[in-house]
Scaffold this motif. Structure first.
Motif, short mmCIF file in Angstrom:
data_model
loop_
_atom_site.label_atom_id
_atom_site.label_comp_id
_atom_site.label_asym_id
_atom_site.label_seq_id
_atom_site.Cartn_x
_atom_site.Cartn_y
_atom_site.Cartn_z
N VAL A 48 11.47 -7.07 -2.11
CA VAL A 48 12.83 -7.07 -2.66
C VAL A 48 13.05 -5.72 -3.33
O VAL A 48 12.19 -5.24 -4.06
CB VAL A 48 12.97 -8.20 -3.70
CG1 VAL A 48 14.35 -8.18 -4.34
CG2 VAL A 48 12.69 -9.56 -3.06
N PRO A 49 14.19 -5.05 -3.12
CA PRO A 49 15.37 -5.50 -2.36
C PRO A 49 15.41 -5.00 -0.91
O PRO A 49 16.45 -5.09 -0.27
CB PRO A 49 16.50 -4.86 -3.15
CG PRO A 49 15.93 -3.54 -3.58
CD PRO A 49 14.46 -3.79 -3.86
N HIS A 50 14.29 -4.54 -0.37
CA HIS A 50 14.32 -3.90 0.95
C HIS A 50 14.54 -4.90 2.08
O HIS A 50 15.09 -4.53 3.12
CB HIS A 50 13.03 -3.11 1.17
CG HIS A 50 12.68 -2.22 0.01
ND1 HIS A 50 13.47 -1.16 -0.35
CD2 HIS A 50 11.65 -2.26 -0.87
CE1 HIS A 50 12.93 -0.56 -1.41
NE2 HIS A 50 11.83 -1.22 -1.73
N GLY A 102 10.59 5.46 4.81
CA GLY A 102 11.36 6.32 3.92
C GLY A 102 11.23 5.98 2.45
O GLY A 102 12.00 6.50 1.63
N LEU A 103 10.29 5.14 2.09
CA LEU A 103 10.12 4.75 0.69
C LEU A 103 9.07 5.63 0.02
O LEU A 103 8.11 6.06 0.66
CB LEU A 103 9.70 3.28 0.60
CG LEU A 103 10.69 2.27 1.20
CD1 LEU A 103 10.10 0.87 1.16
CD2 LEU A 103 12.02 2.32 0.47
N PRO A 104 9.23 5.91 -1.27
CA PRO A 104 8.29 6.83 -1.94
C PRO A 104 6.92 6.21 -2.14
O PRO A 104 6.79 5.01 -2.39
CB PRO A 104 8.98 7.10 -3.28
CG PRO A 104 9.85 5.91 -3.52
CD PRO A 104 10.32 5.47 -2.16
N VAL A 105 5.89 7.05 -2.02
CA VAL A 105 4.52 6.65 -2.32
C VAL A 105 4.29 6.78 -3.82
O VAL A 105 4.82 7.69 -4.46
CB VAL A 105 3.53 7.53 -1.54
CG1 VAL A 105 2.09 7.16 -1.89
CG2 VAL A 105 3.78 7.39 -0.03
N ARG A 106 3.52 5.84 -4.38
CA ARG A 106 3.30 5.89 -5.83
C ARG A 106 1.84 5.55 -6.15
O ARG A 106 1.13 4.96 -5.32
CB ARG A 106 4.24 4.93 -6.56
CG ARG A 106 3.94 3.47 -6.31
CD ARG A 106 4.97 2.57 -6.98
NE ARG A 106 4.62 1.17 -6.95
CZ ARG A 106 4.78 0.35 -5.93
NH1 ARG A 106 5.32 0.82 -4.80
NH2 ARG A 106 4.43 -0.91 -6.01
N PRO A 141 4.40 1.97 0.42
CA PRO A 141 5.12 0.76 0.81
C PRO A 141 5.67 0.81 2.23
O PRO A 141 6.28 -0.17 2.69
CB PRO A 141 6.26 0.69 -0.21
CG PRO A 141 6.52 2.11 -0.54
CD PRO A 141 5.19 2.81 -0.49
N ASN A 142 5.49 1.91 2.92
CA ASN A 142 6.00 2.03 4.28
C ASN A 142 5.05 1.36 5.28
O ASN A 142 3.84 1.38 5.09
CB ASN A 142 6.17 3.51 4.64
CG ASN A 142 7.12 4.21 3.70
OD1 ASN A 142 8.32 3.95 3.69
ND2 ASN A 142 6.56 5.07 2.84
#
Length: 317
Positions: free
Chosen positions: A122-124, A28-32, A47-48
């Motif tokens: 961090v912070p995940h 569920g983290l955004p791609v960049r 980052p997933n």
């Protein structure tokens, strides 16, 4: 300088490995897009996925000749790495070299989230930011000297054993540390013990908590503990399992100059009084004055190592 410091260092082997760690899954983290190198092209970073985190790095050095005694596991304090036990800030041989010369195999570690060991996103995974100490904090907290409240000048104790001219080299060794990763750090150390088999733990400051917990949980693997100024004594459940691992706690000088250390020394004495296996070596009480919190770096560090070695031999380990 002891006679051992002049003996050429010989090894019958050396190497390194990682132990422990765990898998975590992020989603569920955004791609960049991220530029990974100057002049390069942006890279798509997702980052997933699965990460391996909290693994611990260890080096091993096998003495030649081998004295046939248990290996030493060198565990460093908070905000530090295994460099604690290597060359001292002013360039003298560290405890790593001294005990190798005494015929002991030595394992040198970077605890979880330090040095070459595993970190975590961090912070995940680790929600809090790390703590970083200033050189002035280190100077006073490690009882090298005091700080003038008016000018901020650092004033070493007149009898300090720490090599003050090399203090900047100590300050450069300090790294960020987390205060919420104790379970991960202990898991790494226990994984190391599973890998090495029975051993002696030599620990400093923060690592004292982990060494005493490991000794209480696995007395089959921890045959003795040398605790250089443990920063705390953990609450052990001795009602169901006694603490009977031979343990030597070594204390330096100027304990009463820091607001925390008299209370910590009281806890150490209470612990020793409650458990017959625990001895205390107060260096000022035997005429060794001026030692800082960094006993393995002080100018008389090899003399202290000799006292430790004698105690281990007396205990049959």
């Amino acid at each position: 300088m002891t006679e051992h410091a002049t003996v050429p260092l010989r090894l019958r082997g050396m190497g390194a490995f990682h132990v422990g760690g765990r898998d975590v899954e992020l989603s569920g983290l955004p791609v960049r897009e991220h530029l990974m190198a100057e002049g390069g092209q942006p890279v798509r970073i997702d980052p997933n996925g699965r990460y391996v985190v909290e693994q611990m790095y260890a080096q091993y050095f096998l003495a030649d000749p081998d004295a046939g005694r248990l290996p030493l596991l060198l565990w460093h304090g908070g905000g530090m790495t295994g460099a604690t036990w290597e060359t001292t800030p002013d360039g003298r041989p560290g405890w790593l070299h001294e005990f190798l010369r005494r015929g002991r195999d030595v394992y040198l570690c970077d605890a979880v989230e330090r040095g070459r060991s595993g970190f975590a996103p961090v912070p995940h995974v680790w929600p809090e930011a790390p703590v970083i100490q200033t050189p002035a904090d280190i100077f006073t907290r490690f009882r090298i000297g005091t700080r003038d409240p008016a000018t901020g000048a650092l004033c070493p104790f007149p009898d300090t054993q720490f090599p003050v001219a090399a203090f900047d080299a100590l300050a450069r060794q300090m790294v960020p540390r987390w205060t919420t990763t104790d379970a991960a750090v202990l898991a790494g150390y226990l994984a190391l013990l599973e890998r090495t088999g029975p051993a002696v733990i030599v620990c400093h400051s923060q690592a004292g908590v982990f060494a005493l917990r490991a000794a209480h949980a696995r007395p089959d693997l921890v045959r003795a503990v040398i605790a250089l100024e443990p920063a705390s004594i953990p609450m052990l459940d001795t009602a169901t399992r006694a603490y009977d691992v031979p343990t030597l706690v070594v204390l330096g000088d100027h304990i009463d100059t820091d607001a925390r250390w008299p209370r910590m020394a009281d806890r150490i004495r209470t612990f020793a009084n409650a458990h017959a296996a625990v001895d205390i070596l107060s260096l000022p009480d035997i005429g060794m004055h001026g030692n800082s919190h960094m006993l393995m770096m002080d100018r008389n560090s090899l003399a202290i190592a000799g006292r430790v070695s004698d105690w281990l031999i007396h205990k049959g380990v």
